[in-house]
Design a protein around this motif. Structure first.
Motif, PDB file in Angstrom:
ATOM      1  N   VAL A  45      14.890  -0.289   2.289  1.00 19.22           N
ATOM      2  CA  VAL A  45      14.308   0.860   1.929  1.00 19.22           C
ATOM      3  C   VAL A  45      12.990   1.022   2.684  1.00 19.22           C
ATOM      4  O   VAL A  45      12.005   0.092   2.524  1.00 19.22           O
ATOM      5  CB  VAL A  45      14.026   0.971   0.365  1.00 19.22           C
ATOM      6  CG1 VAL A  45      13.666   2.484   0.273  1.00 19.22           C
ATOM      7  CG2 VAL A  45      15.314   0.903  -0.392  1.00 19.22           C
ATOM      8  N   TRP A  46      12.837   2.212   3.536  1.00 16.41           N
ATOM      9  CA  TRP A  46      11.889   2.412   4.366  1.00 16.41           C
ATOM     10  C   TRP A  46      10.884   3.579   3.528  1.00 16.41           C
ATOM     11  O   TRP A  46      11.541   4.592   3.206  1.00 16.41           O
ATOM     12  CB  TRP A  46      11.955   2.853   5.574  1.00 16.41           C
ATOM     13  CG  TRP A  46      12.186   1.679   6.545  1.00 16.41           C
ATOM     14  CD1 TRP A  46      13.295   1.135   6.829  1.00 16.41           C
ATOM     15  CD2 TRP A  46      11.382   0.941   7.056  1.00 16.41           C
ATOM     16  NE1 TRP A  46      13.426   0.076   7.752  1.00 16.41           N
ATOM     17  CE2 TRP A  46      12.136  -0.160   7.914  1.00 16.41           C
ATOM     18  CE3 TRP A  46       9.927   0.998   7.535  1.00 16.41           C
ATOM     19  CZ2 TRP A  46      11.410  -0.956   8.843  1.00 16.41           C
ATOM     20  CZ3 TRP A  46       9.484   0.323   8.380  1.00 16.41           C
ATOM     21  CH2 TRP A  46       9.969  -0.545   8.897  1.00 16.41           C
ATOM     22  N   THR A  47       9.930   4.024   3.578  1.00 14.73           N
ATOM     23  CA  THR A  47       8.876   4.703   3.191  1.00 14.73           C
ATOM     24  C   THR A  47       7.613   4.948   3.706  1.00 14.73           C
ATOM     25  O   THR A  47       7.235   3.741   4.108  1.00 14.73           O
ATOM     26  CB  THR A  47       8.695   4.865   1.491  1.00 14.73           C
ATOM     27  OG1 THR A  47       8.153   6.003   1.060  1.00 14.73           O
ATOM     28  CG2 THR A  47       7.937   3.678   0.957  1.00 14.73           C
ATOM     29  N   ASN A  48       6.889   6.058   3.534  1.00 11.11           N
ATOM     30  CA  ASN A  48       5.468   6.027   3.988  1.00 11.11           C
ATOM     31  C   ASN A  48       4.593   5.753   3.117  1.00 11.11           C
ATOM     32  O   ASN A  48       4.768   5.833   2.034  1.00 11.11           O
ATOM     33  CB  ASN A  48       5.161   7.508   4.885  1.00 11.11           C
ATOM     34  CG  ASN A  48       5.972   8.043   5.895  1.00 11.11           C
ATOM     35  OD1 ASN A  48       6.595   7.073   6.724  1.00 11.11           O
ATOM     36  ND2 ASN A  48       6.364   9.139   6.104  1.00 11.11           N
ATOM     37  N   GLU A  49       3.425   5.104   3.579  1.00  6.94           N
ATOM     38  CA  GLU A  49       2.193   4.957   2.784  1.00  6.94           C
ATOM     39  C   GLU A  49       1.966   6.154   1.826  1.00  6.94           C
ATOM     40  O   GLU A  49       1.920   7.166   2.445  1.00  6.94           O
ATOM     41  CB  GLU A  49       1.297   4.171   3.493  1.00  6.94           C
ATOM     42  CG  GLU A  49      -0.094   3.319   2.626  1.00  6.94           C
ATOM     43  CD  GLU A  49      -1.090   2.974   3.461  1.00  6.94           C
ATOM     44  OE1 GLU A  49      -1.713   1.888   2.868  1.00  6.94           O
ATOM     45  OE2 GLU A  49      -1.319   3.471   4.399  1.00  6.94           O
ATOM     46  N   GLU A  51       3.518   7.690  -0.586  1.00 10.61           N
ATOM     47  CA  GLU A  51       4.562   8.569  -0.797  1.00 10.61           C
ATOM     48  C   GLU A  51       5.691   7.873  -1.851  1.00 10.61           C
ATOM     49  O   GLU A  51       5.487   6.530  -2.056  1.00 10.61           O
ATOM     50  CB  GLU A  51       5.469   8.705   0.397  1.00 10.61           C
ATOM     51  CG  GLU A  51       4.948   9.620   1.305  1.00 10.61           C
ATOM     52  CD  GLU A  51       5.585  10.053   2.560  1.00 10.61           C
ATOM     53  OE1 GLU A  51       6.695   9.734   2.373  1.00 10.61           O
ATOM     54  OE2 GLU A  51       5.194  10.969   3.404  1.00 10.61           O
ATOM     55  N   VAL A  53       8.855   6.213  -3.994  1.00  9.50           N
ATOM     56  CA  VAL A  53       9.966   5.717  -3.480  1.00  9.50           C
ATOM     57  C   VAL A  53      10.580   4.961  -4.454  1.00  9.50           C
ATOM     58  O   VAL A  53      10.340   4.498  -5.592  1.00  9.50           O
ATOM     59  CB  VAL A  53       9.698   4.672  -2.270  1.00  9.50           C
ATOM     60  CG1 VAL A  53       8.787   3.224  -3.108  1.00  9.50           C
ATOM     61  CG2 VAL A  53      10.864   3.762  -1.751  1.00  9.50           C
ATOM     62  N   LYS A  54      12.102   4.813  -4.529  1.00 12.90           N
ATOM     63  CA  LYS A  54      13.116   4.548  -5.359  1.00 12.90           C
ATOM     64  C   LYS A  54      13.797   3.289  -5.032  1.00 12.90           C
ATOM     65  O   LYS A  54      14.073   3.227  -4.055  1.00 12.90           O
ATOM     66  CB  LYS A  54      14.181   5.287  -5.771  1.00 12.90           C
ATOM     67  CG  LYS A  54      13.692   6.882  -6.428  1.00 12.90           C
ATOM     68  CD  LYS A  54      14.825   7.700  -6.869  1.00 12.90           C
ATOM     69  CE  LYS A  54      14.458   8.774  -7.566  1.00 12.90           C
ATOM     70  NZ  LYS A  54      15.769   9.619  -8.043  1.00 12.90           N
ATOM     71  N   SER A 108       3.219   5.874  -5.862  1.00 15.80           N
ATOM     72  CA  SER A 108       2.561   6.209  -4.452  1.00 15.80           C
ATOM     73  C   SER A 108       2.617   4.749  -3.713  1.00 15.80           C
ATOM     74  O   SER A 108       1.817   4.013  -4.379  1.00 15.80           O
ATOM     75  CB  SER A 108       1.212   6.687  -4.682  1.00 15.80           C
ATOM     76  OG  SER A 108       0.661   6.610  -3.486  1.00 15.80           O
ATOM     77  N   LEU A 137      11.497  -3.778   0.718  1.00 14.04           N
ATOM     78  CA  LEU A 137      10.877  -2.521   0.880  1.00 14.04           C
ATOM     79  C   LEU A 137      10.149  -2.681   1.872  1.00 14.04           C
ATOM     80  O   LEU A 137       9.223  -3.526   2.175  1.00 14.04           O
ATOM     81  CB  LEU A 137      10.156  -2.153  -0.444  1.00 14.04           C
ATOM     82  CG  LEU A 137       9.221  -1.291  -0.559  1.00 14.04           C
ATOM     83  CD1 LEU A 137       9.920   0.317  -0.188  1.00 14.04           C
ATOM     84  CD2 LEU A 137       8.415  -1.083  -1.806  1.00 14.04           C
ATOM     85  N   ILE A 139       6.806  -0.599   4.079  1.00 12.02           N
ATOM     86  CA  ILE A 139       6.122   0.436   4.135  1.00 12.02           C
ATOM     87  C   ILE A 139       5.762   1.056   5.494  1.00 12.02           C
ATOM     88  O   ILE A 139       4.955   0.094   6.231  1.00 12.02           O
ATOM     89  CB  ILE A 139       4.773   0.041   3.197  1.00 12.02           C
ATOM     90  CG1 ILE A 139       5.391  -0.409   1.968  1.00 12.02           C
ATOM     91  CG2 ILE A 139       4.076   1.234   2.826  1.00 12.02           C
ATOM     92  CD1 ILE A 139       6.056   0.680   1.062  1.00 12.02           C
ATOM     93  N   ARG A 140       5.828   2.112   5.972  1.00  7.57           N
ATOM     94  CA  ARG A 140       5.500   2.553   7.054  1.00  7.57           C
ATOM     95  C   ARG A 140       3.724   3.303   6.865  1.00  7.57           C
ATOM     96  O   ARG A 140       3.817   3.943   6.159  1.00  7.57           O
ATOM     97  CB  ARG A 140       6.184   3.791   7.656  1.00  7.57           C
ATOM     98  CG  ARG A 140       7.510   3.316   8.214  1.00  7.57           C
ATOM     99  CD  ARG A 140       8.484   4.297   8.695  1.00  7.57           C
ATOM    100  NE  ARG A 140       8.624   5.471   7.787  1.00  7.57           N
ATOM    101  CZ  ARG A 140       9.784   5.627   7.326  1.00  7.57           C
ATOM    102  NH1 ARG A 140      10.733   4.911   7.653  1.00  7.57           N
ATOM    103  NH2 ARG A 140      10.293   6.547   6.714  1.00  7.57           N
TER     104      ARG A 140
END
Length: 317
Positions: A45-49, A51, A53-54, A108, A137, A139-140
Motif C-alpha cells: 500500500v502506497w500513500t502520501n505523508e 494523508e 490510509v487503510k 495521518s 506500507l 510512505i511517499r
C-alpha cells in the motif's frame, strides 16, 4: 454367466473405491465453513505523508464470532503490537482505529509508519484456528527545498559543476536544472550541449562554459509525492584575457629592457674606443681596458638574446 459375474465385480469395486475416496475427503479435508480465512486487497500500500490510509484485513470465512484479532508492526527487524487486546496500542495509539471486522485506518500517516504490518486472526472454535496476512506500507514523502551550489563567476572555456542535493524525500527524487526559468534539455545524441546532467545525483557538469551560459540557475527535485526547488542563483561567465595581458606585459618589458641594454652597450662601445694620450703627446690604446669592455659587451648581448628566447617561450603558452 461368468461374464455377468465379472461385470458385477467390476461395478462393485468401482463403487467401493468411490466410497473410500468420499470418506477420506470427508474425514481429512477441513471444510471452508470451519476454517478462518483472511485476505487483503493489496499486499503493498502506497500513500502520501500526512494523508489517511487503510490496511485492509478481510475475514472471508469463519464459523464463530469469537475471534481474536491482533496487528503487529515489523520495522528494521523489530516487531511490536499496534492492535492488541481490542485496542490500538504502540506507535499508532491515538492515531488510528479498527474498522470492523479487522481493517486498520491510520488518520495521518508519517514516514515512521513505513513498515510491514501483520494481521493475525484466531478463531478457536474452527477446525483451522489461525490465519495471517502481511501488508507492506510505503510512505511517499514530498521533497524538501534542495541545497543548490552554483558558482558566482567562472572564466570562459573552463569546466564547472553545479550541485543539487535533497535527502528527505521518499522515494528518491529526480532532479532537473533550469536557466532563466527555462528547463535545460537532457543531454542526448540528438542535442548538442556542452554539459552533462545527472538526474539521479543532481549534478550539472559543464565540460566548458561559454558567454551565453551566463544566467539564473535553479534546481527542481520531484517525486510522486510532489516537488520543490531551490532559489535561483546567478552565474556569470567572463571572457578570459590572461594570454592577452601576458603578451602586453611582455611586449612592454622587452621594449624597456632592450632600450636599457642597447644604451648600456653603446656606452661600453664608446668607452672601448677611447684613446689615452701620454705626456709626450703620443697616442696609445689601453688594451686591457678594451678587453674588459668587449667582455662586458658580449655578456650584455647574450643576456638580451636569452631574454628574447624566454619571451617567445612564454608568449607561445
Amino acid at each position: 454367466m461368468r461374464v455377468e459375474i465379472t461385470k458385477t465385480m467390476r461395478i462393485t469395486s468401482a463403487l467401493c473405491a468411490a466410497l473410500i475416496c468420499f470418506l477420506y475427503a470427508f474425514i481429512c479435508h477441513v471444510p471452508s465453513s470451519l476454517a478462518v480465512i483472511v485476505k487483503t486487497l493489496d499486499t503493498t500500500v502506497w500513500t502520501n505523508e500526512f494523508e489517511p490510509v487503510k490496511l485492509t484485513c478481510q475475514i472471508e470465512s469463519n464459523s464463530t464470532d469469537n475471534l481474536r484479532i491482533e496487528w503487529k508492526k515489523i520495522r528494521n527487524g523489530t516487531s511490536s503490537y499496534v492492535y492488541f487486546d481490542r485496542k490500538i496500542v504502540g506507535d499508532l495509539e491515538n492515531r488510528a482505529h479498527l474498522m470492523k471486522p479487522a481493517t486498520i485506518l491510520i488518520f495521518s500517516a508519517i514516514y515512521e509508519d513505513e513498515a510491514e504490518y501483520r494481521c493475525e486472526v484466531a478463531a478457536f472454535d474452527d477446525e483451522k484456528t489461525f490465519d495471517v496476512i502481511n501488508i507492506r506500507l510505503e510512505i511517499r514523502v514530498k521533497p524538501a527545498v534542495p541545497q543548490c551550489s552554483v558558482p558566482e563567476s567562472v572564466y570562459r572555456y573552463r569546466s564547472v559543476e553545479l550541485r543539487c542535493l535533497e535527502n528527505e524525500s521518499n522515494p528518491a527524487p529526480v532532479y532537473r536544472w533550469f536557466r532563466d526559468n527555462e528547463e535545460l534539455p537532457l543531454n542526448s545524441m540528438r542535442t548538442k550541449v556542452n554539459y552533462i546532467m545527472n538526474t539521479k545525483t543532481g549534478t550539472l557538469t559543464f565540460r566548458y562554459v561559454n558567454l551565453n551560459d551566463t544566467g539564473e540557475y535553479h534546481c527542481l527535485a520531484k517525486n510522486d509525492a510532489g516537488h520543490a526547488q531551490c532559489p535561483a542563483k546567478r552565474m556569470e561567465v567572463y571572457q578570459y584575457y590572461f594570454r592577452e595581458i601576458v603578451l602586453l606585459v611582455n611586449i612592454v618589458m622587452i621594449v624597456v629592457l632592450n632600450t636599457c641594454l642597447g644604451y648600456c652597450e653603446w656606452i661600453h662601445l664608446e668607452e672601448a674606443r677611447k684613446i689615452t694620450i701620454d705626456q709626450n703627446g703620443t697616442m696609445a690604446s689601453t688594451t686591457a681596458m678594451q678587453t674588459r669592455y668587449k667582455i662586458e659587451h658580449i655578456s650584455l648581448r647574450r643576456w638580451r638574446q636569452w631574454y628574447v628566447k624566454m619571451y617567445f617561450s612564454v608568449a607561445c603558452i
